[in-house]
Design an enzyme around this catalytic site. Sequence first.
Site, PDB file in Angstrom:
ATOM      1  CD  GLU A 166       0.852   0.280   2.990  1.00 15.58           C
ATOM      2  OE1 GLU A 166       0.986   1.521   3.162  1.00 15.58           O
ATOM      3  OE2 GLU A 166       1.755  -0.511   3.559  1.00 15.58           O
ATOM      4  CD  GLU A 177       7.492   1.875  -1.054  1.00 14.35           C
ATOM      5  OE1 GLU A 177       8.009   1.032  -1.773  1.00 14.35           O
ATOM      6  OE2 GLU A 177       7.772   3.023  -0.607  1.00 14.35           O
TER       7      GLU A 177
END
Length: 353
Positions: free
Chosen positions: A175, A318
């Site tokens: 994310e 991430e």
Amino acid sequence: MQLLNQTLAAIKPLDEEAMARAQAHLDDLTKPPGSLGTLETIARQLAGIKGEVPRRLSRKTHILMAGDHGVVAEGVSAFPQEVTPQMVLNFASGGAAINVLARHAGAELVLVDIGVAAELPDLPGLLKRKVAAGTANLARGPAMTREQAIAALEVGIEVANEKIAAGSELLGIGEMGIGNTTPSTAILAAFSGLPVEKITGRGTGIDDQRLQLKINAIRQGLEVNRPNPEDPLDVLAKVGGMEIAGMAGVILAGAASRVPVLIDGFISGAAALVATRLAPGAKAYILASHLSEEPGHAATLELLGLKPMLTMQMRLGEGTGAALGMTMVEAAIKIYHEMATFSQAGVSGALDS
């Protein structure tokens, strides 16, 4: 809601017979039983998911969901909200840590704008599936409507289904969203009842003053919204985030299609909490890549009943840990298929552990 309900209904238990066969093979390999630890656990789980341990993974996909959060108005982050779209541009140009590690793992990186509070240009590898331009401020009221939460879940399901249909056999999730450890902590607190101050971390490196603002915002959000832990959609809508919902949808889609999903750190762990509360059977399809430095992550994994593969003092997000976890999954497959058995190697008897 129809897609969500269909996906939930399609999630079935693991194949216990296949897992037993895999365990028998693992025990016959030229090593003491269980001596390869988590690698053996991964192989056994893959057998339960797929019916057998695959010889190779022909395609791996890492899905990165990006969304913004109204709660940044409470001063909970060291970085401004403008960093979210800036980082999405960095991902698209291949310059971020997740780009490097996805390439290392041989995985396709798919970027999804599910709720960025800015209009992004058309970019290679970017799917524009925006539910809304960021969430509302959870400290002042619900972050999303129930309808938005369902829509974001279904975006995750749709993207995962598209990639599975294209041949992906292993999914990873990650994310990007400034402020997203705040809703993640609120989700954990809502489901666990743990004290907010014990599970709230510094995220991107906030100082003591901002940490207190963050704790206060989470407490206020829980008090104002009163999310019902017996209703996962209520928790997600009131104190969650769109990228969290999207990742939860990916997990559910993977489970429904019998495709394993690697979760990353704390934020994807919050997504896994939502997914497994919606469908307890989805837990069997999740692989936990690593233990984040965020204090809430250990509590999240304990609540999920999952053990991480790696402990590497990471807290970037991430999906960087999930990308590394993909290499561990491939190592487990190679161990299973390439090691000799006792009979093949001409070794008599079992080794002592």
